[in-house]
Every structure is written in structure tokens, then in C-alpha cells.
Design an enzyme around this catalytic site. Structure first.
Site, PDB file in Angstrom:
ATOM      1  N   GLY A 199      65.778  26.078  23.328  1.00  0.00           N
ATOM      2  CA  GLY A 199      64.791  25.292  24.069  1.00  0.00           C
ATOM      3  C   GLY A 199      63.948  24.353  23.246  1.00  0.00           C
ATOM      4  O   GLY A 199      63.555  23.289  23.716  1.00  0.00           O
ATOM      5  N   ASP A 208      59.257  26.073  22.541  1.00  0.00           N
ATOM      6  CA  ASP A 208      59.243  25.181  23.692  1.00  0.00           C
ATOM      7  C   ASP A 208      58.162  25.552  24.697  1.00  0.00           C
ATOM      8  O   ASP A 208      57.400  24.700  25.136  1.00  0.00           O
ATOM      9  CB  ASP A 208      60.617  25.109  24.368  1.00  0.00           C
ATOM     10  CG  ASP A 208      61.158  26.463  24.816  1.00  0.00           C
ATOM     11  OD1 ASP A 208      60.561  27.516  24.481  1.00  0.00           O
ATOM     12  OD2 ASP A 208      62.203  26.487  25.501  1.00  0.00           O
ATOM     13  N   ASP A 239      55.411  31.637  28.055  1.00  0.00           N
ATOM     14  CA  ASP A 239      55.394  32.074  29.444  1.00  0.00           C
ATOM     15  C   ASP A 239      54.582  33.365  29.525  1.00  0.00           C
ATOM     16  O   ASP A 239      53.375  33.339  29.684  1.00  0.00           O
ATOM     17  CB  ASP A 239      56.828  32.246  29.936  1.00  0.00           C
ATOM     18  CG  ASP A 239      56.922  32.459  31.442  1.00  0.00           C
ATOM     19  OD1 ASP A 239      55.935  32.891  32.061  1.00  0.00           O
ATOM     20  OD2 ASP A 239      57.991  32.206  32.011  1.00  0.00           O
ATOM     21  N   PHE A 260      58.477  26.794  37.530  1.00  0.00           N
ATOM     22  CA  PHE A 260      59.699  26.816  36.739  1.00  0.00           C
ATOM     23  C   PHE A 260      60.078  25.395  36.350  1.00  0.00           C
ATOM     24  O   PHE A 260      60.410  24.573  37.195  1.00  0.00           O
ATOM     25  CB  PHE A 260      60.835  27.504  37.479  1.00  0.00           C
ATOM     26  CG  PHE A 260      62.008  27.753  36.582  1.00  0.00           C
ATOM     27  CD1 PHE A 260      61.924  28.672  35.552  1.00  0.00           C
ATOM     28  CD2 PHE A 260      63.171  27.032  36.727  1.00  0.00           C
ATOM     29  CE1 PHE A 260      62.992  28.884  34.696  1.00  0.00           C
ATOM     30  CE2 PHE A 260      64.249  27.244  35.872  1.00  0.00           C
ATOM     31  CZ  PHE A 260      64.152  28.168  34.857  1.00  0.00           C
ATOM     32  N   VAL A 261      60.004  25.113  35.029  1.00  0.00           N
ATOM     33  CA  VAL A 261      60.221  23.755  34.532  1.00  0.00           C
ATOM     34  C   VAL A 261      61.476  23.673  33.672  1.00  0.00           C
ATOM     35  O   VAL A 261      61.892  24.652  33.045  1.00  0.00           O
ATOM     36  CB  VAL A 261      59.005  23.245  33.737  1.00  0.00           C
ATOM     37  CG1 VAL A 261      57.798  23.074  34.653  1.00  0.00           C
ATOM     38  CG2 VAL A 261      58.661  24.156  32.574  1.00  0.00           C
ATOM     39  N   ARG A 278      68.712  20.591  29.994  1.00  0.00           N
ATOM     40  CA  ARG A 278      68.053  20.409  28.700  1.00  0.00           C
ATOM     41  C   ARG A 278      67.927  18.936  28.324  1.00  0.00           C
ATOM     42  O   ARG A 278      67.002  18.545  27.638  1.00  0.00           O
ATOM     43  CB  ARG A 278      68.826  21.116  27.580  1.00  0.00           C
ATOM     44  CG  ARG A 278      68.787  22.616  27.632  1.00  0.00           C
ATOM     45  CD  ARG A 278      69.465  23.193  26.383  1.00  0.00           C
ATOM     46  NE  ARG A 278      69.776  24.591  26.525  1.00  0.00           N
ATOM     47  CZ  ARG A 278      68.901  25.584  26.363  1.00  0.00           C
ATOM     48  NH1 ARG A 278      67.658  25.312  26.063  1.00  0.00           N
ATOM     49  NH2 ARG A 278      69.272  26.832  26.509  1.00  0.00           N
TER      50      ARG A 278
END
Length: 187
Positions: A49, A105, A108, A157-158, A170
Site C-alpha cells: 500500500g 499508507d 486504521d 473504505f478508501v 492501487r
């Protein structure tokens, strides 16, 4: 999972545009360059990521630096972290006595990053800090606060700019909110 032929069609909303992303990467690089002037910096990118972010960040750092990568899994193909951390690829070099900047990245739940910091701290780096592109705004305990942060975002959710869903999206040049229908929610 149904990915459209045009990935942009699967995006509910563009949260952070490409121009805004690039401007923030430039300002993060300036702050990092100032803080690490005269030091030998090791960037540790968390695959997969963080790869887009790390490359753009590294290109803007006017410092001698080394680059290494780790691959860690706590998601699989899910949209939320399982909390179970697996190291899939460890570092190739010794970090003892080095100034290490973890390039992540997204934060969460924070569990993966906390595990990683504890894991790497046992290797005795000179310093160990975090640069995260995104931090989801949610209630959490014992989260590692990044020294450098791109953006705080809502708990959605990205995908894009390195972030994926089931290894797709990606390569989007922006951060977008994925339509819930793509990952089986809200149908």
C-alpha cells in the site's frame, strides 16, 4: 467482487485529489528533510500500500537515504483489519543504530502499526518514527501517533494511490471512497 472496466466508475467520491496529494507529499518531505538533516535515514516502506507514497516522498527528499521494505498482512481481502499481524517479508538489512522512518499508507485500527513499532524497536535503531499518508478518524486505544501525517480521513473504505481492495485500484492517482456495492455491502 465486480470491478468495472473503468475503475473510476467504482468510486463513490474522490476524497483527496491528485494535486492535493502531491502538494502534501512535498510538504511532508520538507519537514522530514529538516528533521533528518545530517543523518543517515532509512525509509522502510510497508508493502504494498505505501509504495506509491514512498516513491513520491523519496524523490522529494534531498538527503542521502536507504530504502527497505516489509510486507505485513492484517487484512487479506477484507475491508477491516483482522487484528492478526503476519510478517510476509522482513527487512533485508540491519537497522541497529540507524534512523528509521516507517512509511505507511493508512492507520486504521492502529494494531498493525503498534505491533510493527514494537517488533522493530527490539532491533535497536537510533530512532524509529512513522510517516503515514492517512489516518482514519475513529476511537482507538494505544495507537501510535505518526510523527508525520498526510491527512486525517473519515472512517470510510478508501482506495487509490497505493491503497487497494483485493489488489485492485492501487493505480488510481487519487484517494477515493469505494462504492459499497463493489465489496458486497449495501446491495
Amino acid at each position: 467482487m465486480t470491478v468495472s472496466n473503468n475503475m473510476h466508475d467504482d468510486i463513490e467520491e474522490v476524497l483527496i485529489t491528485e494535486d492535493v496529494l502531491q502538494a502534501r507529499v512535498t510538504s511532508l518531505a520538507a519537514a522530514i528533510a529538516e528533521d533528518y538533516r545530517g543523518k543517515d535515514l532509512l525509509l522502510v516502506g510497508i508493502l504494498r500500500g505505501a509504495i506509491m507514497f514512498m516513491v513520491d516522498l523519496a524523490k522529494r527528499l534531498p538527503l542521502p537515504l536507504d530504502i527497505d521494505f516489509m510486507a505485513i498482512s492484517s487484512y487479506g481481502d477484507a475491508t477491516e483489519s483482522s487484528g492478526v499481524v503476519r510478517i510476509l517479508k522482513d527487512l533485508d538489512e540491519d537497522i541497529g543504530g540507524k534512523d528509521v522512518l516507517i512509511v505507511e499508507d493508512i492507520i486504521d485500527t492502529g494494531l498493525t502499526l503498534r505491533y510493527l513499532m514494537e517488533y522493530l524497536a527490539r532491533r535497536n535503531p537510533a530512532s524509529l518514527t512513522v510517516c503515514a499518508l492517512l489516518d482514519k478518524h475513529k476511537d482507538r486505544d494505544k495507537v501510535v501517533e505518526p510523527a508525520y501525517l498526510g491527512f486525517r480521513i473519515p472512517d470510510r473504505f478508501v482506495v487509490g494511490y497505493g491503497l487497494d481492495y483485493a489488489q485492485k485500484y492501487r493505480n488510481l492517482p487519487y484517494i477515493g471512497v469505494l462504492k459499497p456495492s463493489v465489496y458486497g455491502q449495501g446491495e
